[in-house]
Design a protein around this motif. Structure first.
Motif, short mmCIF file in Angstrom:
data_model
loop_
_atom_site.label_atom_id
_atom_site.label_comp_id
_atom_site.label_asym_id
_atom_site.label_seq_id
_atom_site.Cartn_x
_atom_site.Cartn_y
_atom_site.Cartn_z
N ILE A 107 1.10 -1.13 0.08
CA ILE A 107 -0.02 0.17 -0.24
C ILE A 107 1.16 1.22 -0.56
CG2 ILE A 107 -1.52 1.44 1.35
CD1 ILE A 107 -3.10 -0.18 0.11
N ARG A 108 2.03 0.91 1.08
CA ARG A 108 2.97 2.51 0.78
C ARG A 108 3.05 2.80 0.16
NH1 ARG A 108 8.42 3.03 2.16
NH2 ARG A 108 8.93 5.19 3.34
N GLU A 109 3.83 1.41 -1.26
CA GLU A 109 4.50 1.47 -2.59
C GLU A 109 3.08 2.02 -4.14
OE1 GLU A 109 7.88 1.53 -5.50
OE2 GLU A 109 7.68 1.37 -2.68
N TYR A 110 2.54 1.80 -3.42
CA TYR A 110 1.11 2.79 -4.17
C TYR A 110 0.62 3.59 -3.93
CZ TYR A 110 -3.66 2.36 -6.54
OH TYR A 110 -4.90 2.83 -7.43
N LEU A 111 1.15 4.23 -2.96
CA LEU A 111 0.92 5.42 -2.92
C LEU A 111 2.09 6.78 -3.67
CD1 LEU A 111 -0.47 5.78 0.46
CD2 LEU A 111 -1.56 5.53 -1.25
N HIS A 112 3.23 5.95 -3.99
CA HIS A 112 4.53 6.45 -4.49
C HIS A 112 4.99 6.10 -5.84
CE1 HIS A 112 4.52 7.01 -0.10
NE2 HIS A 112 4.65 8.22 -0.23
N THR A 113 4.46 5.75 -6.50
CA THR A 113 4.62 4.67 -7.33
C THR A 113 3.98 5.44 -8.86
OG1 THR A 113 4.77 2.67 -8.62
CG2 THR A 113 2.32 2.51 -8.11
N PRO A 114 4.34 5.60 -9.83
CA PRO A 114 3.75 6.36 -10.78
C PRO A 114 2.27 4.90 -11.56
CG PRO A 114 5.58 5.73 -11.59
CD PRO A 114 5.61 5.20 -9.94
N ARG A 115 1.20 5.82 -11.68
CA ARG A 115 0.55 5.55 -12.44
C ARG A 115 0.22 4.17 -12.92
NH1 ARG A 115 -4.68 7.42 -11.84
NH2 ARG A 115 -3.49 9.62 -12.12
N VAL A 116 1.50 4.30 -13.83
CA VAL A 116 1.49 2.85 -14.78
C VAL A 116 1.81 1.43 -14.49
CG1 VAL A 116 4.06 2.99 -15.60
CG2 VAL A 116 1.94 1.88 -17.13
N PHE A 117 1.96 1.80 -13.01
CA PHE A 117 2.56 0.54 -12.30
C PHE A 117 1.37 0.13 -11.44
CE2 PHE A 117 6.60 2.46 -13.53
CZ PHE A 117 7.25 1.75 -14.65
N ARG A 118 0.38 1.32 -11.04
CA ARG A 118 -0.82 0.86 -9.92
C ARG A 118 -1.44 -0.30 -10.43
NH1 ARG A 118 -1.64 7.67 -7.82
NH2 ARG A 118 -0.39 7.33 -6.88
N SER A 119 -1.81 -0.67 -11.76
CA SER A 119 -2.64 -1.15 -12.19
C SER A 119 -1.74 -2.98 -10.94
CB SER A 119 -3.09 -1.81 -13.00
OG SER A 119 -3.75 -0.95 -13.97
N GLN A 120 -1.10 -2.92 -11.65
CA GLN A 120 0.13 -4.77 -11.01
C GLN A 120 0.22 -4.30 -9.35
OE1 GLN A 120 4.19 -4.04 -12.29
NE2 GLN A 120 3.63 -4.46 -14.53
N LEU A 121 0.21 -3.35 -8.72
CA LEU A 121 0.33 -3.08 -7.23
C LEU A 121 -1.42 -3.52 -6.70
CD1 LEU A 121 2.64 -0.52 -6.46
CD2 LEU A 121 2.97 -2.56 -6.42
N LEU A 122 -2.19 -3.12 -6.88
CA LEU A 122 -3.98 -3.23 -6.88
C LEU A 122 -4.04 -4.80 -6.78
CD1 LEU A 122 -5.51 -0.43 -8.87
CD2 LEU A 122 -5.79 -0.56 -6.09
N LEU A 123 -4.02 -5.54 -8.02
CA LEU A 123 -3.05 -7.19 -8.13
C LEU A 123 -3.04 -7.74 -7.12
CD1 LEU A 123 -3.72 -7.30 -11.78
CD2 LEU A 123 -5.42 -7.61 -9.90
N CYS A 124 -1.79 -7.15 -6.71
CA CYS A 124 -1.30 -7.64 -5.41
C CYS A 124 -2.11 -7.44 -3.88
CB CYS A 124 0.19 -7.25 -5.23
SG CYS A 124 1.78 -7.99 -6.40
N ILE A 125 -2.09 -6.13 -4.36
CA ILE A 125 -3.66 -5.89 -2.89
C ILE A 125 -4.54 -6.53 -2.54
CG2 ILE A 125 -4.61 -4.34 -1.74
CD1 ILE A 125 -2.57 -2.23 -3.32
N ALA A 126 -4.96 -7.19 -3.59
CA ALA A 126 -6.71 -7.78 -3.54
C ALA A 126 -5.27 -9.06 -3.87
CB ALA A 126 -6.74 -7.83 -5.40
#
Length: 574
Positions: free
Chosen positions: A166-185
């Motif tokens: 979650i902390r990385e998601y808040l500081h990462t560029p938009r293009v990588f956020r979909s990847q992290l959202l799936l990791c969070i899910a």
């Protein structure tokens, strides 16, 4: 070996297939940061779900115990693998030292040992027995201390991974956020599965819903891999880039305290042991200790710092950039240090070699010119009477050749200095005046300068105008006026040289700047073009034949500027 139709059995085998495919693909990308440990994590989940499916597939209690033992070859290590994978995915792999890894895996190791020594210590299960429910053989356990530690380790690892991602998601560029959202899910689903197993109602005493949750995790991670290029398009955190820059970066607050620096800065500052963060830079014994006065201002600064003496000297190029907020107030200062020792030493060595070569050229040129003067002098003395015209013509050719050799050698004296010095900002007015006074025209010529241009050019710019004026005198006929002016255009500034002579024929306009072309030495305008090209200034002749020459010098946008301090003036005819 009797098979039993346990509920959701196919789902458990499907879960092992999905996680196995994910593990395999991640292993094929194992050179990518985080892929190797993620592959190991998926392999552990595959191992667990497959042997759990095998455990509940048969009625024989001994097979239940066998497959349970095989499961626990992998289950204790899953929590540690999750933590390591999360840290690598967010770019903190450098934090995974041997000591940290020991801390992460000490509890899994204890759980592993306690399970396989449970027959003696009974720390994992207090009691294990079997019963038949709905014609299915099921295993009933009474949890021990280490079983509860395993539960706590799994829940804690999921929570830890959730927080860091979650902390990385808040500081990462938009293009990588979909990847992290799936990791969070995936983490949320895994967490729900674990809680339902420990706290929720069960169909049978040994029914574990976690493999079903893991099948969903496998499907989600495969989606991340093939839909959102997980392990293909990978985010590199800014702190990794910062730490691996080949320039030293130091960030100071408004009180000149070090609030951040990278590893290269630590090496270049030569500060000795200890962390400089929090220290005041003037108080630290570094290579910048004597330079802080220049680096503590509000404007950009660059300078070269020299440390040591003689052959042990080191050279550093230092820049300071003030960092301001939206109101224009300085919040911090960023200092960039580059080690330019090798380049500087090479530059100095080349400079010394160039001086020696120039000295050798000067001596050689002086000796040759002396011999040429002797040849020309004796050829002049030996001119014969008209009745020996053939021999007289031969002597004239010798004299002409001697003069040509002299001109060529004098040209090399100028050309060897071309580009030796760094370009500087020069006032066109001052340069033109100096060239005019050096020329000594044999008849009166009016010089009009209608520009206040300052141009970034080689120090031989004076030679440019000297050659242009000399060209006007030699080939322009009886000229009476020379003018220098400038014009602003969309591409920069045009510096214009004009005279009122006979001009240049149309078919010769492109050829006059070529080496060897011309009626005299053939090098004058070629040298003009070469000197100007050092700072990307081009030149062309655009005058009208019969109305005088017009040489236009196109100066790049950032290569010239007009000042308001000087007005056009006129040099009176000589």
């Amino acid at each position: 070996m009797i098979f039993q139709p346990y509920p959701f059995l196919l789902v458990f085998y499907l879960s092992s297939i999905l996680t196995g495919c994910t593990a395999y693909y991640a292993w094929t990308r194992r050179t990518v940061r985080g892929a190797r440990t993620f592959s190991i994590l998926m392999a552990l989940l595959t191992w667990w779900t497959f042997f759990y499916a095998c455990e509940i597939s048969f009625r024989d209690p001994s097979l239940h115990l066998l497959f349970l033992s095989l499961e626990y070859l992998g289950i204790p290590w899953i929590s540690g693998a999750m933590v390591v994978t999360a840290l690598e995915l967010i770019g903190h792999e450098n934090a995974l030292t041997r000591r940290i890894l020991t801390v992460i895996f000490v509890i899994p190791a204890i759980i592993f040992v306690s399970f396989f020594t449970d027959g003696y210590l009974h720390l994992f299960y207090q009691q294990v027995h079997f019963q038949v429910v709905n014609d299915l053989t099921v295993m009933v356990i009474t949890p021990g201390l280490m079983y509860r530690v395993l539960n706590l380790a799994n829940i804690s690892s999921i929570i830890f991974c959730f927080i860091v991602i979650i902390r990385e998601y808040l500081h990462t560029p938009r293009v990588f956020r979909s990847q992290l959202l799936l990791c969070i899910a995936s983490l949320i689903i895994a967490f729900i599965g674990v809680l339902m197993y420990y706290l929720g109602p069960r169909i049978y005493p040994d029914f574990d819903i976690s493999p079903i949750a893991i099948s969903l995790v496998g499907a989600i991670m495969l989606t991340a891999i093939f839909r959102f290029r997980f392990f293909d398009l990978i985010h590199i955190p800014y702190h990794n880039i910062f730490e691996n820059l080949q320039e030293g970066i130091i960030v100071l607050d408004t009180k000149n305290r070090v609030i951040e620096l990278n590893r290269m800065a630590v090496d270049l500052l030569q500060a000795g042991p200890g962390d400089l963060r929090g220290a005041t830079l003037p108080a630290a014994d570094t290579i910048l200790k004597e330079e802080l006065g220049d680096l503590a201002g509000d404007q950009y600064v660059q300078k070269t710092v020299t440390i040591g003496k003689g052959i042990n000297r080191s050279f550093f190029f230092v820049e300071m950039y003030p960092v301001t907020n939206s109101a224009g107030h300085i919040q911090s200062r960023m200092i960039i240090i580059r080690d330019i020792t090798e380049n500087t030493k090479v530059h100095l060595a080349l400079g010394e070699a160039g001086k020696k070569l120039n000295l050798l050229n000067s001596i050689t040129r002086h000796d040759i010119l002396n011999q040429v003067a002797i040849i020309a002098g004796y050829a002049e003395v030996m001119h014969l009477p008209p009745e020996n015209q053939k021999e007289s013509d031969h002597l004239k050719l010798i004299s002409h050749a001697a003069i040509t050799v002299k001109n060529l050698i004098q040209f090399t004296a100028t050309y060897q200095d071309l580009g030796v010095s760094d370009p500087v900002w020069l006032s066109v007015r001052n340069v033109v005046h100096k060239a005019y006074r050096t020329l000594h025209p044999p008849f009166p010529i009016s010089l009009q300068i209608d520009t206040n241009l300052v141009v970034f050019a080689d120090l031989l710019l004076e030679k440019v105008f000297f050659n242009l004026m000399d060209n006007s005198l030699r080939h322009g006929g009886h000229i009476t006026r020379i003018s220098v002016s400038s014009e602003e255009t969309a591409d920069g500034i045009i510096l214009v040289y004009e005279d009122d002579g006979c001009g240049v024929e149309q078919e010769l306009k492109e050829r006059i700047f070529k080496q060897g072309f011309g009626k005299n030495t053939g090098y004058g305008l070629y040298l003009v073009s070469e000197i100007l090209s050092i700072t990307a200034i081009s030149i062309r002749e655009t005058g009208t034949p019969g109305c005088g020459v017009r040489f236009e010098m196109q100066i790049p946008r950032d290569g010239g500027r007009l000042t308001e301090t000087e007005k056009g003036d006129r040099e009176q005819p000589a």
